[in-house]
Write a protein that holds these residues in place. Sequence first.
Motif, short mmCIF file in Angstrom:
data_model
loop_
_atom_site.label_atom_id
_atom_site.label_comp_id
_atom_site.label_asym_id
_atom_site.label_seq_id
_atom_site.Cartn_x
_atom_site.Cartn_y
_atom_site.Cartn_z
N SER A 140 0.99 -1.08 -0.01
CA SER A 140 -0.07 -0.02 -0.02
C SER A 140 0.81 1.26 0.07
O SER A 140 1.95 1.09 0.66
N SER A 141 0.49 2.33 -0.64
CA SER A 141 1.18 3.52 -0.68
C SER A 141 0.88 4.36 0.62
O SER A 141 1.43 5.38 0.83
N TRP A 142 -0.11 3.86 1.53
CA TRP A 142 -0.45 4.65 2.93
C TRP A 142 0.04 3.72 4.02
O TRP A 142 0.17 2.36 3.72
N PRO A 143 0.54 4.03 5.06
CA PRO A 143 1.07 3.49 6.25
C PRO A 143 -0.08 2.50 6.65
O PRO A 143 -1.20 2.83 6.78
N VAL A 144 0.40 1.23 7.13
CA VAL A 144 -0.54 0.25 7.73
C VAL A 144 -0.31 0.07 9.47
O VAL A 144 0.90 -0.08 9.63
N VAL A 145 -1.36 -0.04 10.19
CA VAL A 145 -1.26 -0.29 11.29
C VAL A 145 -1.66 -1.46 11.60
O VAL A 145 -3.05 -1.68 11.47
N GLU A 146 -1.09 -2.59 12.28
CA GLU A 146 -1.57 -3.75 12.31
C GLU A 146 -2.55 -3.96 13.71
O GLU A 146 -2.56 -3.08 14.50
N LYS A 147 -3.43 -4.97 13.75
CA LYS A 147 -4.42 -5.19 14.90
C LYS A 147 -3.81 -6.39 15.74
O LYS A 147 -3.14 -7.15 15.25
N PRO A 148 -3.70 -6.30 16.96
CA PRO A 148 -4.56 -5.14 17.81
C PRO A 148 -3.98 -3.79 17.95
O PRO A 148 -2.62 -3.73 17.76
N VAL A 149 -4.59 -2.77 17.80
CA VAL A 149 -4.22 -1.47 17.54
C VAL A 149 -3.27 -1.08 18.48
O VAL A 149 -3.85 -1.05 20.00
#
Length: 291
Positions: free
Chosen positions: A93-102
Motif C-alpha cells: 500500500s502507498s499508505w501506512p498500515v497499523v496492524e491489529k490489535p491497535v
Amino acid sequence: MTQVLASENTDQSPRSFVLEMLGFSGPEKEMLASTFRLTSRRVFTYNEPASPADRSDVYLVNADNPAALAQLQARSPNVHAPAVLIGKISAPSSWPVVEKPVRWMRLFEQLDAVMRAALQQRARRVQTEMGDWDGHTFRRAVDRNAPPVLAGVETRPTDSVLVVDDSATVRAFMRAKLAPFRFDVDYAENGETAIDMAQSKQYTCIFLDIMMPGIDGYQVCKRIKSSPATKDVAVVMLSSKSSSFDKFRGSWAGCNAYLGKPVTEDELLATIARFLPSARRVATAILEKAS
C-alpha cells in the motif's frame, strides 16, 4: 478560544484535523472515537466530521473490509488528504498500515506523520500554485479564489490525575505515558496521603495501587467513594493480582476499572479515555437518546 491564521510552516502549532473512519462497526468506531478524544490534549487533534459538509483531512480505514477500501478509492486520497490503514493488506500500500490489535501511540504517530507530510505539501502549493491560498482551508483548485479563514484553536483541557503507588518505577511509567497528553498529574506513595489529596483537589481519575504501606487500596477506594466530595471521581485499581476474586473485591470497594500489573501503554490510554469528561458526556447523551 484564541484565533490564529492557519499556517503550514510549523509542527508545533496546535492543529485540528477532520478524520473520517471507513469500514468500522459501530462498537469499533465508538472505541476509536473515545480514544481519539485523548488527542484533544496534543498538538495534533483528530475529530470526526461534525456534519456531512465537513471535508476530511485524513482517512482511517479498516483494511480488513473490502467495501471500506473501495470507499477509500472513491474518495481519492492524496498527499494533501492522506490515509492510514488498520489491519492486514494482501498487496503493498502507498499508505501506512497499523496492524491489529491497535497500539494507540503507534496509530497517533502514524497519523501525525502523514499529516505533517500533508502540511508540507499544502505549503508547497501555496508557494507554487495558488498565490495567497492559506494551504489549510482549501485543497481543490475550484476553491482557490475563496478567501482564507481564521482557524480556531481551542484551549487545551487540564484534567488532573492522581497516581497512588509506592513504586517509583510505576510512578515513572505513568508520568512518561501521561505527559504527552498534558494531564496535570500528582503522585502519592500511600493511601493516607491519597485520601487527603483527593479531598483538597478535584481529579478526573485516580490510579490506585492495592498493596501499599498502611491502609491498602481497597480501603482507600471505599473511603473515596463514600465521601460526597470524591464519590464521582473515577478510580482505577492497579494490581499484580488479577483473579476473579481480586476483581470482585475491587468492584465491591467501588472502583470503576481494574488493571493488572504490569500495565501496558494501550490499556492505560484506553482506560483513561473512558473517564475523560468528554467521554462521559458522550455516554450520557447516548443513554438519554436510548431512553
